[in-house]
Design an enzyme around this catalytic site. Structure first.
Site, PDB file in Angstrom:
ATOM      1  N   GLU A  52      20.453-126.649 -30.397  1.00 28.75           N
ATOM      2  CA  GLU A  52      21.597-127.285 -31.048  1.00 28.75           C
ATOM      3  C   GLU A  52      21.891-128.608 -30.354  1.00 28.75           C
ATOM      4  OE1 GLU A  52      26.232-126.449 -32.382  1.00 28.75           O
ATOM      5  OE2 GLU A  52      25.206-124.996 -31.137  1.00 28.75           O
ATOM      6  N   GLU A  63      24.950-119.983 -28.521  1.00 32.38           N
ATOM      7  CA  GLU A  63      25.107-118.713 -29.222  1.00 32.38           C
ATOM      8  C   GLU A  63      23.882-118.239 -29.984  1.00 32.38           C
ATOM      9  OE1 GLU A  63      26.694-121.822 -32.295  1.00 32.38           O
ATOM     10  OE2 GLU A  63      26.657-121.577 -30.117  1.00 32.38           O
ATOM     11  N   ASN A  64      22.679-118.663 -29.618  1.00 35.34           N
ATOM     12  CA  ASN A  64      21.475-118.262 -30.332  1.00 35.34           C
ATOM     13  C   ASN A  64      21.518-116.776 -30.697  1.00 35.34           C
ATOM     14  OD1 ASN A  64      20.277-120.881 -29.350  1.00 35.34           O
ATOM     15  ND2 ASN A  64      20.360-119.759 -27.427  1.00 35.34           N
ATOM     16  N   HIS A 117      33.407-116.455 -26.361  1.00 34.12           N
ATOM     17  CA  HIS A 117      33.170-117.517 -27.343  1.00 34.12           C
ATOM     18  C   HIS A 117      31.789-117.388 -27.980  1.00 34.12           C
ATOM     19  CE1 HIS A 117      33.612-121.680 -28.961  1.00 34.12           C
ATOM     20  NE2 HIS A 117      32.297-121.700 -28.798  1.00 34.12           N
ATOM     21  N   GLU A 118      30.771-117.256 -27.140  1.00 29.36           N
ATOM     22  CA  GLU A 118      29.417-117.201 -27.684  1.00 29.36           C
ATOM     23  C   GLU A 118      29.184-115.901 -28.454  1.00 29.36           C
ATOM     24  OE1 GLU A 118      28.093-119.971 -27.609  1.00 29.36           O
ATOM     25  OE2 GLU A 118      29.290-120.843 -25.986  1.00 29.36           O
ATOM     26  N   HIS A 168      30.662-116.119 -31.907  1.00 32.63           N
ATOM     27  CA  HIS A 168      29.848-116.949 -32.802  1.00 32.63           C
ATOM     28  C   HIS A 168      28.897-116.105 -33.659  1.00 32.63           C
ATOM     29  CE1 HIS A 168      30.630-121.168 -32.530  1.00 32.63           C
ATOM     30  NE2 HIS A 168      30.396-121.275 -31.245  1.00 32.63           N
TER      31      HIS A 168
END
Length: 878
Positions: free
Chosen positions: A128, A271-272, A304-305, A308
């Protein structure tokens, strides 16, 4: 400057691609000096796009720094293609076909840390926003969603762990000591969510049972010497998974969830799908090596991740203009999670501090943009506090307008309606409208307009009718490309206090706090049956990201500090009062005069110390003076040396007036009980260390003995690092003690790269010792690594935040930063452009500083070979 100037991309020009990629099958063969990437794409034509008469459809892929080895169509060699700088154009043989390309790349030489690169002997990726094009030729855009399978091949002894997205479906051994693992992701995703890791790693493992009864394996990978620092991240992950089920009804969807800690990483984390890659500073924590702040940061970033997975992965963004769709929503989600896990009041204060200091400054500067920008040259420049933090505030306002129940209905509808799709900000707002029945038409101006709105508030009280009126006018300053603004829909939460400090009822129902929906340029709100002239408490809980201009006297602010039932506004009154006093002192210094701090401020801070009814966490926040960055952001003209001097004088005056009380609080909270990152314990340590900071501001050697005592007796990193900071920034400079604690700290933690980031940063940011010569010596130190973004942020970022030293009157600080950024731009443009920010705000400073900063910006602008990242920022800044 480049001869071919980078071109802007505009939201209005968005078009869907001519082709879609149904499946992506990747094979990575990893070696020490190169890697080959075989990509097999199942391509279909977008039937909604027409091809000009007589023309064959052409598939245009993007790619950077790739050596193309071969091209095949449907398993046959293909020569009808054109390769150029950054692209591969392939004449399509039909409506659907298989395209295979084989490319050679050199991860070991990839200093940009985008695409596939090496970090401490480990292969890892960061795709990203547009890093996947550095891996293979592809439709590298978020609206192209594909099913991925990935086979990773590498030497087993050097890289025993081979990871990618999804589930591990097969593995095997090869000749010459090599092995392979195949991963399959059953959910479509855009290329920016692709991930790969190969290295010699260990992991901690746990399990989570979802609300439907499925068992998910959880693994956190890191290098062996860091394995004992993963427990807190694992606990945070399980808390996040449970919270997302309870609050949003979102269940995890794969059999495994993995996190990998990486030392060299441009961002905090990524966040993959199923394989989150983290900056090690955002995942590793133990009481011996991490402060309370880092424990909380790890918890928040892990959350947070993970969040996602739905707000970003299952529903992604159609194009990069919609970045806040996933980031603003997810920041709001992680903020609410952190508030539930810790102190809600303190979390709100922390969030608003970041917004007012960094985001308001961005809104007032050359890079101002709406949370959905209209254009950009380099998307990496738009991973900003506006997109993230202001975007979260916009989502928070929707939550406040609709209420928790309707907001949940709206989020459910949004996820259900757009699952597996690339959506837009409009889709999110529309789901909220449809679920609640509320019209958010005017509210959409928050997505389209930049700048920080200003609410000018006046009041009138009629003693005869007992009616009180608030007259609220809204305006918004011009920003680049937007001279005129339409009125916003601004939810303003207010309360009214009587002469005893009690909340007055505001309506027939007896509500003592109401949200006023300000939609027009000027609105009048009338409150009846108000028996005496009240004092308004405006923007409670910071209900909207705006500035409020109301003519509070200093006595009014003192009254709010002591009586407001809203903890946020109570804290805000303390900040306003301190800011007013410091601004008065700066103005006197500019005029060549001296003004002592207003005694009412000193008394007020003493009252806070003595107030036993206050929550300790809130008390701690109320005792912190506005930061120099916050003072600079609010100043009409910034005089950096005077801001530093005035703030230090106020701190010294508070410490001098209340030395006994401060020391009593410090002693009462000094404890050797076992460390817990629990909210109540964090509050005690925070208050204790704030008191120590005031005490060591005194010009007394005796107070330094308290810091020395705490440093050597500390049982956790929070207390030890706070004591170190106090010694370095003390009012009485004891160079021998400074050197002693710095050397001791280095010896204790020199093998922990994240702790060394703190050691570097505290020195670079210190007004007492962070001179340019000292910063240069830090960059020569063995713990400094010029290829590490964390080290660069610690030293260069720390120095640029040093109001006294960076803004030295000879301009040497500005020239030094420009030198460093010009060199860094050739290696890591993303980090270079982000570290450029302090120079871009030159217009706010006093004339002499303005000129010196502008000279360096001009020098950067006129340099050859600038990246698009730095080119965009510097050209918008001059």
């Amino acid at each position: 400057m480049k001869e071919a100037q980078p071109k802007a991309i505009f939201l209005k020009d968005y078009q869907a691609p001519d082709f879609w990629i149904e499946r992506t099958d990747l094979t990575f063969d990893l070696f020490e000096d190169y890697a080959t990437v075989s990509s097999v794409l199942t391509v279909i034509r977008n039937q909604e796009k027409k091809i000009a008469n007589g023309n064959l459809p052409v598939l245009e892929l993007v790619g950077d720094d790739l050596e193309l080895l071969s091209v095949e169509i449907d398993n046959q060699p293909w020569t009808d293609y054109q390769e150029g700088s950054g692209f591969l154009k392939v004449t399509a043989p039909g409506e659907q076909f298989s395209l295979k390309t084989v490319c050679k790349i050199k991860p070991q030489e990839n200093t940009s840390l985008e695409g596939l690169y090496k970090s401490n002997g480990m292969f890892c990726t960061q795709c990203e926003a547009e890093g996947f094009r550095k891996i293979t030729y592809y439709l590298d855009r978020p609206d192209v969603m594909s099913l991925f399978t990935t086979k990773v091949i590498a030497d087993k002894s050097a890289y025993p762990i081979l990871l990618s997205n999804g589930n591990d479906i097969d593995r095997g051994e090869l000749e010459n000591g090599r092995h392979w693992v195949r991963w399959e992701d059953p959910f479509k995703k855009p290329s920016y969510l692709f991930a790969l890791v190969a290295g010699d790693l260990q992991c901690v493992e746990d399990h989570f049972t979802t609300m439907s009864g499925r068992e998910v394996t959880l693994r956190i990978f890191t290098e062996a010497h860091n394995i004992d620092q993963c427990d807190h991240a694992m606990v945070s992950l399980k808390k996040s998974m449970k919270w997302d089920e309870d609050v949003y009804g979102r269940e995890y969807d794969l059999d495994i969830f993995m996190i990998v800690a990486v030392d060299h990483f441009n961002m905090g984390a990524m966040e993959n799908k199923g394989l989150n890659i983290f900056n090690s500073a955002a995942v590793l924590a133990s009481p011996e090596t991490a402060t309370d702040g880092r424990f909380q940061r790890v918890e928040a970033i892990v959350a947070h991740e993970y969040f996602h997975n739905w707000s970003g992965n299952r529903v992604t963004c159609r194009d990069w203009f919609q970045l806040s769709l996933k980031e603003g929503f997810t920041v709001f989600r992680d903020s609410e999670f952190s508030a539930d896990m810790n102190s809600r009041g303190v979390k709100r204060i922390e969030d608003v501090n970041v917004l007012r200091t960094a985001q308001f400054a961005e809104d007032a500067g050359p890079m101002a943009h709406p949370i959905r920008p209209e254009s950009f040259i380099e998307i990496s420049n738009f991973y900003t506090v506006t997109i993230y933090e202001k975007g979260a505030e916009v989502v928070r306002m929707i939550h406040g307008i609709l209420g928790a129940e309707d907001f949940r209905k709206g989020s459910d509808l949004y996820f259900d309606r757009h699952d597996g799709q690339a959506a837009t900000c409009e889709d999110f707002v529309k789901a909220m409208e449809d679920a609640s029945g509320r019209d958010l038409g005017q509210f959409r101006n928050w997505y389209n307009q930049a700048g920080t709105p200003v609410l000018t508030v006046n009041d009138e009280y009629n003693e005869d009718t007992h009616q009180y009126q608030l007259i609220i006018e809204q305006s918004c300053p011009a920003t680049p490309g937007q001279d005129k603004k339409e009125p916003f829909h601004i939810p303003v939460r207010i309360g009214l206090l009587d002469g005893e400090g009690e909340d007055l009822p505001l309506n027939a129902e007896g509500d003592t706090s109401l949200v006023l929906d300000v939609k027009q340029a000027k609105e009048v709100f009338t409150f009846k049956n108000i028996e005496e002239r009240p004092l308004p408490s405006i923007l409670r809980g910071f209900s909207a990201p705006v500035r409020v201009a109301f003519d509070y006297s200093r006595d009014d602010l003192l009254f709010l500090m002591e009586n407001d039932s809203d903890h946020f506004n109570r804290w805000d009154a303390s900040q306003r009062l301190a800011t007013s006093v410091i601004e008065e002192m700066v103005a006197a210094m500019v005029a060549g005069n001296d003004v002592a701090p207003d005694a009412r401020l000193i008394t007020a801070f003493g009252s806070v110390i003595h107030d036993e009814s206050l929550d300790l966490a809130v008390k701690a926040e109320m005792l912190v003076l506005p930061s120099e960055a916050s003072l600079a952001q609010q100043a009409a003209v910034v005089y950096p040396q005077f801001i530093h001097q005035a703030r230090q004088q106020v701190k010294h005056a508070i410490a001098q007036a209340h030395q006994g009380e401060l020391e009593a609080v410090w002693r009462s909270l000094s404890s050797t009980k076992p460390y817990r990152p629990a909210a109540e314990d964090i509050a005690e340590r925070t208050l204790k260390n704030i008191c120590l900071g005031y005490l060591t501001a005194l010009d007394e050697k005796g107070t330094l003995a308290l810091a020395e005592q705490q440093y050597h007796g500390a049982t956790n990193m929070t207390d030890r690092f706070a004591a170190l900071s106090c010694v370095i920034n003390a009012g009485h400079q004891d160079r021998e003690l400074m050197d002693e604690v710095l050397d001791d700290f280095l010896k204790r933690y020199q093998d922990d790269t994240n702790v060394m980031d703190q050691w570097l940063s505290v020195q670079a940011a210190s007004p007492a010792m962070g001179s340019l010569s000292h910063v240069l010596s830090l960059m020569q130190h063995e713990v400094f690594d010029a290829s590490s973004p964390n080290k660069l942020r610690s030293v260069l970022g720390g120095f640029a935040s040093n109001m006294k030293q960076f803004h030295a009157v000879d301009g040497s600080g500005y020239a030094f930063l420009a030198d460093q950024l010009l060199d860094l731009d050739k290696k890591n443009p993303q980090i270079a452009s982000r570290l450029l920010t302090p120079l871009t705000r030159w217009r706010k400073f006093e004339p002499a500083a303005q000129e010196r900063m502008k000279v360096q910006l001009e020098r950067i602008k006129n340099s050859e070979g600038l990246s698009a990242d730095v080119y965009e920022v510097v050209n918008k800044s001059i």
